[in-house]
Design a protein around this motif. Sequence first.
Motif, PDB file in Angstrom:
ATOM      1  N   THR A  74      21.146   4.515  53.119  1.00 16.83           N
ATOM      2  CA  THR A  74      20.162   5.162  53.985  1.00 16.83           C
ATOM      3  C   THR A  74      19.560   6.340  53.230  1.00 16.83           C
ATOM      4  O   THR A  74      20.123   6.783  52.231  1.00 16.83           O
ATOM      5  CB  THR A  74      20.813   5.714  55.272  1.00 16.83           C
ATOM      6  N   ALA A 100      23.636  11.960  56.073  1.00 16.26           N
ATOM      7  CA  ALA A 100      22.414  11.411  56.661  1.00 16.26           C
ATOM      8  C   ALA A 100      22.445  11.742  58.143  1.00 16.26           C
ATOM      9  O   ALA A 100      23.435  11.455  58.822  1.00 16.26           O
ATOM     10  CB  ALA A 100      22.336   9.907  56.443  1.00 16.26           C
ATOM     11  N   GLN A 127      16.442   8.211  48.711  1.00 12.69           N
ATOM     12  CA  GLN A 127      15.859   7.286  49.669  1.00 12.69           C
ATOM     13  C   GLN A 127      16.740   6.050  49.768  1.00 12.69           C
ATOM     14  O   GLN A 127      17.528   5.755  48.863  1.00 12.69           O
ATOM     15  CB  GLN A 127      14.440   6.873  49.221  1.00 12.69           C
ATOM     16  N   ALA A 128      16.608   5.301  50.856  1.00 17.10           N
ATOM     17  CA  ALA A 128      17.349   4.059  51.014  1.00 17.10           C
ATOM     18  C   ALA A 128      17.031   3.128  49.848  1.00 17.10           C
ATOM     19  O   ALA A 128      15.894   3.068  49.385  1.00 17.10           O
ATOM     20  CB  ALA A 128      16.990   3.394  52.334  1.00 17.10           C
TER      21      ALA A 128
END
Length: 136
Positions: A74, A100, A127-128
């Motif tokens: 995530t 997160a 970032q994911a």
Amino acid sequence: MSNKGIEKSTAPAAGATAGTRHYTITVNNQTYNVTVAVADGAQAPAAGSPAGGMTVAPAVAAPVKEGTDVDAPTPGNIIKILVEVGENVVVNQPLVVMEAMKMESEVNAPCAGKISAIHVAAGDAVQASEPLLTIG
């Protein structure tokens, strides 16, 4: 794959040979005139003169990558790296602690192996699907 933005030129360029192909390619609203020469059935590197006087470099093959990337599940922040390059890990061993949405979670090893690269540091925002480290 779509050919949108690629047009085959209808007028041959001066000095064109039978094995030469001319294309006009548009990338990000930038137009490039590209010439591709074919000799003895083998394709030569593309040479081009894009609009605006820029030069086009020939395509370079991507390096062969070995190992398994461990990606961020995530978007979030890296809190702690629990392993070092060269360390052997086992399946499901915790590798990284991420935060997160104000929750901490561990990212575990998907396979056994040796850590060959760490791509992030504590404090980094990721970032994911961004690679965190590589097990080789």
